[in-house]
Design a protein around this motif. Sequence first.
Motif, PDB file in Angstrom:
ATOM      1  N   LYS A 186       0.816  -1.214   0.000  1.00  0.00           N
ATOM      2  CA  LYS A 186       0.000   0.000   0.000  1.00  0.00           C
ATOM      3  C   LYS A 186       0.851   1.266   0.000  1.00  0.00           C
ATOM      4  CE  LYS A 186      -4.115   1.907   0.222  1.00  0.00           C
ATOM      5  NZ  LYS A 186      -5.082   1.752  -0.891  1.00  0.00           N
ATOM      6  N   PHE A 187       1.930   1.268   0.777  1.00  0.00           N
ATOM      7  CA  PHE A 187       2.782   2.459   0.839  1.00  0.00           C
ATOM      8  C   PHE A 187       3.341   2.793  -0.544  1.00  0.00           C
ATOM      9  CE2 PHE A 187       7.123   4.109   0.944  1.00  0.00           C
ATOM     10  CZ  PHE A 187       6.935   5.317   1.592  1.00  0.00           C
ATOM     11  N   PHE A 188       3.866   1.780  -1.237  1.00  0.00           N
ATOM     12  CA  PHE A 188       4.448   2.005  -2.562  1.00  0.00           C
ATOM     13  C   PHE A 188       3.384   2.441  -3.562  1.00  0.00           C
ATOM     14  CE2 PHE A 188       6.985  -1.246  -0.419  1.00  0.00           C
ATOM     15  CZ  PHE A 188       8.231  -0.639  -0.429  1.00  0.00           C
ATOM     16  N   VAL A 189       2.187   1.877  -3.412  1.00  0.00           N
ATOM     17  CA  VAL A 189       1.080   2.256  -4.295  1.00  0.00           C
ATOM     18  C   VAL A 189       0.736   3.729  -4.120  1.00  0.00           C
ATOM     19  CG1 VAL A 189      -1.405   1.953  -4.703  1.00  0.00           C
ATOM     20  CG2 VAL A 189       0.081  -0.049  -4.469  1.00  0.00           C
TER      21      VAL A 189
ATOM     22  N   ALA B  19      -2.026  14.526  -5.862  1.00  0.00           N
ATOM     23  CA  ALA B  19      -0.675  14.063  -5.538  1.00  0.00           C
ATOM     24  C   ALA B  19      -0.364  14.298  -4.071  1.00  0.00           C
ATOM     25  CB  ALA B  19       0.351  14.786  -6.411  1.00  0.00           C
ATOM     26  N   THR B  20      -0.691  15.476  -3.577  1.00  0.00           N
ATOM     27  CA  THR B  20      -0.433  15.804  -2.170  1.00  0.00           C
ATOM     28  C   THR B  20      -1.196  14.860  -1.240  1.00  0.00           C
ATOM     29  OG1 THR B  20      -0.056  18.133  -2.715  1.00  0.00           O
ATOM     30  CG2 THR B  20      -0.582  17.615  -0.424  1.00  0.00           C
ATOM     31  N   THR B  21      -2.449  14.601  -1.577  1.00  0.00           N
ATOM     32  CA  THR B  21      -3.265  13.693  -0.761  1.00  0.00           C
ATOM     33  C   THR B  21      -2.635  12.297  -0.705  1.00  0.00           C
ATOM     34  OG1 THR B  21      -5.303  14.876  -1.296  1.00  0.00           O
ATOM     35  CG2 THR B  21      -5.514  12.598  -0.540  1.00  0.00           C
ATOM     36  N   ALA B  22      -2.180  11.805  -1.845  1.00  0.00           N
ATOM     37  CA  ALA B  22      -1.572  10.473  -1.894  1.00  0.00           C
ATOM     38  C   ALA B  22      -0.286  10.423  -1.075  1.00  0.00           C
ATOM     39  CB  ALA B  22      -1.290  10.087  -3.351  1.00  0.00           C
ATOM     40  N   TYR B  23       0.531  11.473  -1.182  1.00  0.00           N
ATOM     41  CA  TYR B  23       1.775  11.520  -0.403  1.00  0.00           C
ATOM     42  C   TYR B  23       1.493  11.548   1.099  1.00  0.00           C
ATOM     43  CZ  TYR B  23       4.369  12.598  -4.720  1.00  0.00           C
ATOM     44  OH  TYR B  23       4.943  12.553  -5.970  1.00  0.00           O
TER      45      TYR B  23
ATOM     46  N   GLU C  94       1.391   8.406   6.413  1.00  0.00           N
ATOM     47  CA  GLU C  94       0.700   7.817   7.562  1.00  0.00           C
ATOM     48  C   GLU C  94       0.999   6.329   7.716  1.00  0.00           C
ATOM     49  OE1 GLU C  94      -3.405   8.625   7.018  1.00  0.00           O
ATOM     50  OE2 GLU C  94      -3.218  10.806   7.287  1.00  0.00           O
ATOM     51  N   LEU C  95       1.499   5.702   6.637  1.00  0.00           N
ATOM     52  CA  LEU C  95       1.738   4.256   6.663  1.00  0.00           C
ATOM     53  C   LEU C  95       3.181   3.880   6.962  1.00  0.00           C
ATOM     54  CD1 LEU C  95      -0.353   3.071   3.563  1.00  0.00           C
ATOM     55  CD2 LEU C  95      -1.001   3.011   5.980  1.00  0.00           C
ATOM     56  N   THR C  96       4.057   4.863   7.052  1.00  0.00           N
ATOM     57  CA  THR C  96       5.474   4.540   7.245  1.00  0.00           C
ATOM     58  C   THR C  96       6.012   5.090   8.550  1.00  0.00           C
ATOM     59  OG1 THR C  96       7.689   4.674   6.260  1.00  0.00           O
ATOM     60  CG2 THR C  96       6.262   6.589   5.991  1.00  0.00           C
TER      61      THR C  96
END
Length: 217
Positions: free
Chosen positions: A156-159, A176-180, A185-187
């Motif tokens: 999920k993080f890489f996705v 893009a900002t939302t995805a980053y 939050e996952l790392t």
Amino acid sequence: MADYLTEEEQAARLQKLWRDYGLILVLALVIGIGGVVGWNYYQQSQEQAKEAAAYKFQEFLVERALEGDLDAFLKEMGKTRAGARYIPLALLYRAKDAVEAEEYESALQFLEESLKKSKDKILDDMILVRIARLQMQLQQDERALKTLERVGEDYKFFVLELTGDIHRDAGNFAEATTAYEQAMELTTSGIDRERLELKITLMPNQEPPSDQTNTSS
């Protein structure tokens, strides 16, 4: 009780047992021994096949370093079930070489073939992420996003980071900002967070300058 029987009585009983159950006993003995021998032979043959396939894969890596005929090696490896297990990994190496040579279409074909031959979900997800990266490289953004939808939760993080990259390159800076931010939050990796924060910081401003005015008269 048999200990107290005479030799004649014991012989008579054995003859009767043989008449009644002899064939069954022989068959059971043959099947039992045959099963053990067959299983041991199967296990041994499986191990030998795996060792041969692993050795063939090592030969592939050597031939790759020497720029030999890799197509012939892949064909040879695929002739056995054990060897076929290494084909997806070998194709990943071929894709890597193609990317380094900037032959992106060829690299994409190798990855797609690797995905078809893979039997492992984790490997599938890794291949899908790499396919999406190449599709982005080839400016196939919609296909790349569709590919990422097929990736499991373990990646999920890489996705999310790659989704951000795709949107950023397409000029969709809010997405893009939302995805980053979701990726952050996952790392728990400080390096990952710093990289994502830098990507957000370097994002072009979406809003027009506040002091921009209409100078036409």
